[in-house]
Design a protein around this motif. Structure first.
Motif, short mmCIF file in Angstrom:
data_model
loop_
_atom_site.label_atom_id
_atom_site.label_comp_id
_atom_site.label_asym_id
_atom_site.label_seq_id
_atom_site.Cartn_x
_atom_site.Cartn_y
_atom_site.Cartn_z
N ARG A 199 0.52 -13.26 -23.07
CA ARG A 199 0.82 -12.10 -22.29
C ARG A 199 0.85 -10.89 -23.13
NH1 ARG A 199 0.55 -13.14 -17.19
NH2 ARG A 199 0.42 -14.97 -16.00
N ASP A 224 2.23 -7.51 -22.48
CA ASP A 224 3.46 -6.95 -21.95
C ASP A 224 2.94 -7.13 -20.09
OD1 ASP A 224 3.84 -4.47 -23.35
OD2 ASP A 224 1.93 -3.33 -23.81
N GLY A 225 2.84 -7.98 -19.90
CA GLY A 225 2.96 -8.88 -18.73
C GLY A 225 1.45 -9.62 -18.27
N THR A 253 4.19 -12.88 -24.98
CA THR A 253 4.88 -13.55 -24.57
C THR A 253 4.09 -14.59 -24.80
OG1 THR A 253 4.57 -13.34 -22.25
CG2 THR A 253 6.72 -12.96 -23.35
#
Length: 249
Positions: free
Chosen positions: A166, A168-169, A107
């Motif tokens: 990001r 995986d967060g 993201t």
């Protein structure tokens, strides 16, 4: 000079000669014999303005090469931008994007209101520190306070952004950018060294550039420095000079 990329007095378009004349007349009246202006674009109107008025007012002027500040002209779409890169850089960018996407959930988000920008600063400064030893040394307590104040002040004016890539967060790269007049300025950045094999530093800049195109920006200014990634992302060099003026009287 170590926290800003361009310098010199402010002048409204068309008033550069008048401002240059006013500065030099005021310094002469104040019996100030010399002036040094750093971060002046060599192809800009300000250097020309001081060159036009200096001799007639009794000043000598020398220009010394100082740095480069690469920039990229932005087309209407990101795909057009990528197509305009040299073949090797184009293929490498696409390959790196595929590798990152294959590594996990990706993201890219932008914080631009004052509260959201402030909430990002701890993580941004952490990534700045861990990305390079010179940035860690640069971020003294006073300099960290300066960055926080700078971000808060310009975010209030809707001119500053913190952008976060990001995986995986987890934040793996972050950028501090300014935007005004259709130009996006890359002020500083940091990335997670453990993810360097995924080129998250370069890719975060590519994504920032993509978002700037989406907002209608016409120029992406990488600001000063001749880092290789700027060339790989289509940056064309703009020379910055130091102007040194001395009064002959």
């Amino acid at each position: 000079h170590n926290v800003r990329d361009y310098g010199g007095p402010l002048a409204a378009p068309g008033y550069e000669d008048l401002v240059a004349r006013g500065v030099l007349e005021w310094l002469a009246e104040d019996m100030t014999p010399s002036l040094e202006l750093r971060g002046i674009p060599a192809d800009g109107v300000l250097q020309h303005a001081f060159g036009q008025v200096a001799e007639g007012l009794g000043w000598t002027l020398e220009a010394e090469a100082e740095a480069v500040a690469p920039f990229a002209a932005l087309p209407p779409t990101f795909e057009e931008f990528v197509q305009g890169l040299p073949k090797h850089d184009r293929h490498e960018l696409r390959r790196k994007l595929r590798n990152l996407e294959a590594a996990g959930s990706v993201t890219f988000a932008c914080a631009e209101d004052a509260g959201a920008v402030a909430a990002c600063m701890d993580e941004f400064l952490r990534l700045m520190r861990v990305s390079r030893p010179d940035k860690d040394a640069f971020l003294t307590a006073a300099m960290e306070g300066f960055f926080r104040d700078l971000a808060a002040t310009f975010a209030t004016e809707r001119m500053a952004r913190i952008e976060t890539l990001r995986l995986d967060g987890a934040a793996v790269a972050m950028l501090f950018t300014f935007e005004a007049g259709g130009v996006s300025y890359l002020y500083n950045s940091g990335f997670e060294p453990a993810c360097a094999n995924l080129a998250v530093g370069l890719l975060s800049k590519a994504m920032s550039l993509r978002e700037a195109i989406g907002r209608g920006c016409h120029t992406f200014d990488f600001l000063r420095g001749d880092e290789e990634y700027k060339r790989r992302l289509g940056g064309r060099p703009r020379e910055l000079v130091t102007l040194r003026l001395r009064h002959r009287g």
